[in-house]
Design an enzyme around this catalytic site. Structure first.
Site: not given
Length: 246
Positions: A49, A53, A98-99, A130, A151, A194
């Protein structure tokens, strides 16, 4: 390793490969799209991840520096996600976001600055851990679970109602206390939250897979998403999933 996963670069490696902004932006977009497909469509991420990112951060920075190169099809111009073909599509009445990520304290300060500009001051803030799973929209009609959707790309999700009904802490009918708080129970209501897999359950699932000579999931987040997108709901029913509704 499959051939399609052999040419993966980090943002820094991509930057080293070419100095032309347009070429770098295109290379980043292709790499992000490829990894998004592996993550969302196949539930088989090839990079961490953090590495993903970093790719997105590099692309956003380049597009901000060269706005003339922004394209509507860029990964930065939509909510991350993938709408698969094995489940019926569901259009969200309101977009699911999304965040955003803050990679360092400086980016957090910039966000606080935008908040202050919008409100005229910095309002009270709430921080929370989170819950990393799969975002789900639950729709109830007359107090009963009508449908559940992922989503997806933020606008269109996947119908996972049959699978969600097997998750034990998802109510198939709302309690009277909840219904009494709703003014008009005739109108459908949507709850978002979630669906996740506890770490202990994730470890047990992977241990069982390894014992059977099979590959496990990369992380609990993908284990939850993969469990919700099983073609056989009985498989989902045997996965230890939990939900947190916001």
């Amino acid at each position: 390793m499959p051939e399609e996963q052999q040419n993966l670069f980090s943002g820094e490696e991509l930057a080293a490969q070419t100095s032309d902004p347009a070429a770098r932006i295109e290379a980043l977009r292709r790499e992000i799209e490829h990894n998004s497909y592996l993550y969302y469509a196949l539930d088989a991420p090839a990079i961490s991840d953090g590495a993903f990112d970093s790719l997105m951060h590099e692309l956003r920075a380049l597009e901000a520096k060269h706005p003339e190169l922004i394209d509507p099809s860029s990964p930065t111009q939509r909510v991350g996600g993938y709408v698969g073909e094995q489940f019926a599509p569901i259009q969200h009445e309101r977009r699911m976001y999304s965040l955003d990520d803050a990679m360092d304290a400086g980016e957090l300060d910039e966000w606080l600055g935008r908040v202050e500009d919008f409100f005229g001051e910095i309002p009270p803030l709430v921080c929370e851990l989170k819950i990393d799973g799969s975002s789900v929209a639950f729709t109830f009609e007359n107090g009963r679970l009508l449908k559940a959707a992922t989503r997806g790309d933020g606008t269109t999700g996947e119908d996972i109602t049959v699978n969600v009904r097997t998750v034990r802490d998802v109510p198939l009918r709302l309690r009277d206390e909840a219904l009494s708080a709703i003014r008009d129970t005739e109108e459908p209501i949507e709850l978002r939250g979630e669906c996740y897999m506890p770490k202990s359950s994730f470890e047990s699932l992977n241990a069982a897979a390894e014992a059977n000579g099979k590959s496990g999931f990369a992380n609990p987040r993908n284990a939850a998403a993969g469990s919700l997108r099983q073609k056989d709901p009985q498989v989902t029913a045997h996965r230890d999933l939990s939900t947190f509704v916001y």
